[in-house]
Design an enzyme around this catalytic site. Sequence first.
Site, PDB file in Angstrom:
ATOM      1  N   ASP A 366       0.828  -1.207   0.000  1.00 19.43           N
ATOM      2  CA  ASP A 366       0.000   0.000   0.000  1.00 19.43           C
ATOM      3  C   ASP A 366       0.862   1.255   0.000  1.00 19.43           C
ATOM      4  O   ASP A 366       0.556   2.254  -0.662  1.00 19.43           O
ATOM      5  CB  ASP A 366      -0.919   0.012   1.227  1.00 19.43           C
ATOM      6  CG  ASP A 366      -2.029  -1.020   1.110  1.00 19.43           C
ATOM      7  OD1 ASP A 366      -2.217  -1.574   0.007  1.00 19.43           O
ATOM      8  OD2 ASP A 366      -2.704  -1.280   2.128  1.00 19.43           O
ATOM      9  N   GLU A 393      -2.254  -2.460  -9.496  1.00 18.29           N
ATOM     10  CA  GLU A 393      -0.999  -1.727  -9.534  1.00 18.29           C
ATOM     11  C   GLU A 393      -0.842  -0.945 -10.824  1.00 18.29           C
ATOM     12  O   GLU A 393       0.274  -0.545 -11.182  1.00 18.29           O
ATOM     13  CB  GLU A 393       0.185  -2.701  -9.356  1.00 18.29           C
ATOM     14  CG  GLU A 393       0.403  -3.658 -10.503  1.00 18.29           C
ATOM     15  CD  GLU A 393      -0.407  -4.946 -10.377  1.00 18.29           C
ATOM     16  OE1 GLU A 393      -0.017  -5.925 -11.026  1.00 18.29           O
ATOM     17  OE2 GLU A 393      -1.407  -4.966  -9.630  1.00 18.29           O
TER      18      GLU A 393
END
Length: 477
Positions: A366, A393
């Site tokens: 994160d 991502e």
Amino acid sequence: MHGNYKVASQVLDIPSSSKQRKLAFLLGSVITAASLSALPFGMTALPAMEPFLSAAIGWLIFGDMLTAFIIYSQYRASGLPGLMVLSCTYLFSGLMKFLHVLTFPDLFGEFGVFIGAGGQTAGWLWVFWHGGFSLGILVYAWVNRKWSKPFESKEQVFKFGTAGITLTLLTVLGVFELAALGERWLPNIIDQSDYREVNTSGIGPLLWILNFFALLALWGRVKGWSMMHLWLAVALLALMMDVTLTLFAGMRFTLGWYVAKLNSVVASTVVICAVVNEVNRLFIRLSEQHRQLVESGQQLEHANEQLIRLTNLDGLTEIPNRRRFDEILAWELESPEERSTALSLLIIDIDCFKAYNDYYGHQGGDHVLKEIAWTIYAEAKKEQGFAARYGGEEFVVVLSGLETQQTLEFSERLRQAVATLSIEHLRSKAEPHVTISVGGYRLAPFDPMSGEELILRADRCLYRAKEEGRNRSVVEG
């Protein structure tokens, strides 16, 4: 028109805050305590200081005239009859003070600057000044209670405002004529500096009672304690203490007389605090609206920032999300015949991100997503572009007006900016730090293409970048 006035009147009816009420109570207590403390020594003679009188009266005139002007401006904005009455009350008071100082003995000559003025003129002007102000407050309290609706049109506002000012000026002229030229019809109330006959004649007590009833009327008949009404009550209290000390002192240039003049200064200026505060709030609101209008016409950078605040953001990275990207891309491609500049789309993927998550944990993942998201977002802003999180991502950037080579150069700058973060990635197949791969496609001006097709072509370039070893850019178009 009536609706506009209603909004303005609501602004004028801002209720006083608890802090303001405490401050008003404190000031009222100080005025009362100081006045009552000076009362036993009120007849103590002090040196005659004409400059003090000039300065005090000058400040009184300034305070009354400024208050009259500001309240009249609020009357023009709101159309409320009560504000016209209050403005005219302060106008009357300011003009009477002006005439009072011009007829004060030995200040501008034996009996002032007006031919025909005598020894009683200044004293009677003082009586009319204080009595007229109290009467004006009584009328204001009644009108504010009984005639609370604003005038319906600008014409009515102008007509009644002009009538009010004209009547006030005529009243001032008539009162001055009575005080200056009609002395033979008025009883004597002053002998040199001794004005104790004001009390023995009954005029002084009547004046005090009139002032007291004005304070009671404001307290009991005005609907609600707005900021202005709160300080108007303090002004009336100061005026009542002024009358009390003046009548008790009985002579000019005594301690009571001087303290009374200080109370007059408070009475003339304290309302400005409330009125100016309301005007200032309106000015701040107008300034804010003006600032927003100016910002709406500034550069695309500011417009994008404003749009992003009003649309959905990605919960983790706090940059625009997939939904916002779809809206922007659809808008850019809606009318290809009107799009006179090129459009470039980049799709960015974090290399070996699953391996990073497995090794460093989801919290570490994160953190990487946030760092890279804001890096991409910042670089896109430099080119006045749009950046968003596409999913997982992957990120996307939309740029306008770039050639294919320029798009490639931007992609390389983007890749280098991420590499500069130097985030360790020991499980990467590309580098020992976090890297990205970029695929892009440039759409020429006026070329029609669907959003799905443009995304597909950019995604193919991203696939090539990964196939060629990651940590690189591939741009076509």
